[in-house]
Design a protein around this motif. Structure first.
Motif, PDB file in Angstrom:
ATOM      1  N   ILE A 288     -47.697 -21.927  55.504  1.00  0.00           N
ATOM      2  CA  ILE A 288     -49.024 -22.377  55.917  1.00  0.00           C
ATOM      3  C   ILE A 288     -50.023 -21.503  55.179  1.00  0.00           C
ATOM      4  O   ILE A 288     -50.122 -20.298  55.430  1.00  0.00           O
ATOM      5  CB  ILE A 288     -49.199 -22.280  57.440  1.00  0.00           C
ATOM      6  N   LEU A 289     -50.736 -22.110  54.248  1.00  0.00           N
ATOM      7  CA  LEU A 289     -51.623 -21.381  53.339  1.00  0.00           C
ATOM      8  C   LEU A 289     -53.077 -21.560  53.719  1.00  0.00           C
ATOM      9  O   LEU A 289     -53.504 -22.643  54.114  1.00  0.00           O
ATOM     10  CB  LEU A 289     -51.426 -21.895  51.916  1.00  0.00           C
ATOM     11  N   GLY A 290     -53.823 -20.478  53.568  1.00  0.00           N
ATOM     12  CA  GLY A 290     -55.251 -20.561  53.805  1.00  0.00           C
ATOM     13  C   GLY A 290     -55.889 -19.195  53.663  1.00  0.00           C
ATOM     14  O   GLY A 290     -55.209 -18.172  53.776  1.00  0.00           O
TER      15      GLY A 290
ATOM     16  N   SER B 225     -59.028 -18.939  58.323  1.00  0.00           N
ATOM     17  CA  SER B 225     -58.773 -20.380  58.262  1.00  0.00           C
ATOM     18  C   SER B 225     -58.085 -20.919  59.514  1.00  0.00           C
ATOM     19  O   SER B 225     -58.022 -22.134  59.720  1.00  0.00           O
ATOM     20  CB  SER B 225     -57.936 -20.722  57.030  1.00  0.00           C
TER      21      SER B 225
ATOM     22  N   LYS C  57     -54.806 -19.658  60.464  1.00  0.00           N
ATOM     23  CA  LYS C  57     -53.354 -19.536  60.312  1.00  0.00           C
ATOM     24  C   LYS C  57     -52.721 -18.781  61.483  1.00  0.00           C
ATOM     25  O   LYS C  57     -51.752 -19.251  62.083  1.00  0.00           O
ATOM     26  CB  LYS C  57     -53.008 -18.810  59.001  1.00  0.00           C
ATOM     27  N   THR C  58     -53.256 -17.603  61.785  1.00  0.00           N
ATOM     28  CA  THR C  58     -52.675 -16.790  62.855  1.00  0.00           C
ATOM     29  C   THR C  58     -52.819 -17.486  64.198  1.00  0.00           C
ATOM     30  O   THR C  58     -51.889 -17.479  65.020  1.00  0.00           O
ATOM     31  CB  THR C  58     -53.341 -15.404  62.903  1.00  0.00           C
TER      32      THR C  58
ATOM     33  N   ASP D  30     -46.287 -13.847  60.229  1.00  0.00           N
ATOM     34  CA  ASP D  30     -47.695 -13.810  59.836  1.00  0.00           C
ATOM     35  C   ASP D  30     -47.855 -12.841  58.671  1.00  0.00           C
ATOM     36  O   ASP D  30     -47.658 -11.632  58.830  1.00  0.00           O
ATOM     37  CB  ASP D  30     -48.544 -13.359  61.031  1.00  0.00           C
ATOM     38  N   GLU D  31     -48.199 -13.371  57.493  1.00  0.00           N
ATOM     39  CA  GLU D  31     -48.391 -12.568  56.274  1.00  0.00           C
ATOM     40  C   GLU D  31     -47.252 -11.554  56.100  1.00  0.00           C
ATOM     41  O   GLU D  31     -47.475 -10.341  56.045  1.00  0.00           O
ATOM     42  CB  GLU D  31     -49.739 -11.838  56.331  1.00  0.00           C
TER      43      GLU D  31
ATOM     44  N   ALA E 146     -47.216 -17.781  57.588  1.00  0.00           N
ATOM     45  CA  ALA E 146     -48.612 -17.920  57.208  1.00  0.00           C
ATOM     46  C   ALA E 146     -48.892 -16.935  56.091  1.00  0.00           C
ATOM     47  O   ALA E 146     -48.475 -15.779  56.147  1.00  0.00           O
ATOM     48  CB  ALA E 146     -49.522 -17.629  58.400  1.00  0.00           C
ATOM     49  N   THR E 147     -49.591 -17.386  55.067  1.00  0.00           N
ATOM     50  CA  THR E 147     -49.883 -16.524  53.933  1.00  0.00           C
ATOM     51  C   THR E 147     -51.076 -17.067  53.160  1.00  0.00           C
ATOM     52  O   THR E 147     -51.413 -18.246  53.267  1.00  0.00           O
ATOM     53  CB  THR E 147     -48.664 -16.409  52.993  1.00  0.00           C
ATOM     54  N   HIS E 148     -51.723 -16.194  52.391  1.00  0.00           N
ATOM     55  CA  HIS E 148     -52.727 -16.664  51.436  1.00  0.00           C
ATOM     56  C   HIS E 148     -52.227 -16.461  50.010  1.00  0.00           C
ATOM     57  O   HIS E 148     -52.957 -16.695  49.050  1.00  0.00           O
ATOM     58  CB  HIS E 148     -54.059 -15.929  51.638  1.00  0.00           C
TER      59      HIS E 148
ATOM     60  N   LEU F   3     -54.550 -24.973  54.966  1.00  0.00           N
ATOM     61  CA  LEU F   3     -55.405 -24.906  56.147  1.00  0.00           C
ATOM     62  C   LEU F   3     -56.746 -24.307  55.751  1.00  0.00           C
ATOM     63  O   LEU F   3     -56.803 -23.300  55.032  1.00  0.00           O
ATOM     64  CB  LEU F   3     -54.719 -24.040  57.212  1.00  0.00           C
TER      65      LEU F   3
END
Length: 280
Positions: A36-38, A42, A44-45, A163-164, A194-196, A211
């Motif tokens: 889940i990118l953003g 955004s 994600k968390t 998360d990240e 979740a990551t950017h 996201l």
């Protein structure tokens, strides 16, 4: 189709009125690796915290492993979905590594030999059994991440959300972590992170969700990350490999490479070295 997670029109706002999620719908198949990118902020968390029951559903529907999630089902949900927080120090609080990993199974009612077996097995999976009697605060950041994952594995969930997970890890620790995640996935676990980091998502995930401002902008295979219009709209950037090839579409028809391996294959073909290693 067999889904691990189904979300339908999920919305969530914080007490200060901040709208973190806006009418989100998505489906995640069992046994897949999902990113889940953003950008920061955004949602994600916030989304991940719903999957583990830390946030309650305010509006919409959440179904996990074919079971509708609602108030009063938190204990069941946390036995099925294990969450690894971005900062392992938020997750590790006991005097020893063994105690930290045992915390979840003890709350599940395990005792005696079964508890020892569960904890030892989880520590072995993350290659941290030699550290069982050490204090968590004496460990490196990467080792703490592994212990946090062991604490989740000891509860034997079907789904693991992170998360990240690569944040603040050096390259060797990052590689080791993702080898572990791939091993867990090969055992049938559904992995959601979740990551950017678009490069990480491009080379690791089976499917990506973009996201932005609490909404799903797009979803698809990692090749979606070569769509410059969508990526810019999500306040992200193209994967590094894709940035190199996008200005030269004639070199990479029909698709722009998204991973190093795909780029190497294009170069081999262009060099007349198909099937050989460059530099050999």
């Amino acid at each position: 189709m067999d889904f691990a997670i189904e979300i339908n029109k999920l919305s969530f706002h914080y007490k200060d009125g901040t709208k973190a999620l806006r009418n989100i719908s998505l489906h995640i198949e069992r046994g897949t690796k999902v990113a889940i990118l953003g950008p920061n902020g955004s949602g994600k968390t916030t989304l991940l915290l719903h999957l583990n029951g830390i946030h309650q559903v305010q509006q919409g529907e959440l179904t996990v492993l074919a079971q509708r999630v609602g108030k009063g089902r938190e204990k069941w949900l946390r036995s099925q979905v294990g969450m690894v927080f971005q900062d392992p120090d938020d997750q590790l609080f006991s005097a020893t590594v063994w105690d930290d990993v045992a915390f979840g199974p003890i709350n599940q009612g395990l005792r005696g030999e079964e508890l020892k077996k569960r904890v030892s097995g989880a520590l072995k999976q993350v290659k941290m059994e030699a550290y069982s009697q050490k204090a968590p605060y004496h460990l490196s950041y990467g080792q703490k991440k592994r212990v946090a994952i062991a604490g989740v594995l000891a509860m034997q969930p079907e789904i693991i959300v992170l998360d990240e997970p690569a944040a603040f890890l050096d390259p060797a620790a990052k590689q080791s972590l993702f080898q572990l995640l791939d091993e867990l996935n090969s055992q049938g676990k559904t992995i959601v992170m979740a990551t950017h980091d678009v490069d990480l998502a491009a080379r690791w995930a089976d499917r990506v969700f973009l996201l932005h401002s609490g909404q799903i902008l797009a979803e698809g295979k990692p090749s979606l990350l070569t769509n410059q219009q969508v990526v810019v709209q999500a306040d992200l950037e193209l994967p590094t490999v894709s940035q190199i090839f996008v200005p030269f579409p004639e070199l990479c028809q029909p698709t722009v490479p998204v991973t190093v391996a795909e780029a190497q294959e294009i170069i081999r073909k262009l060099s007349g070295l198909k099937g050989k290693h460059l530099g050999s």
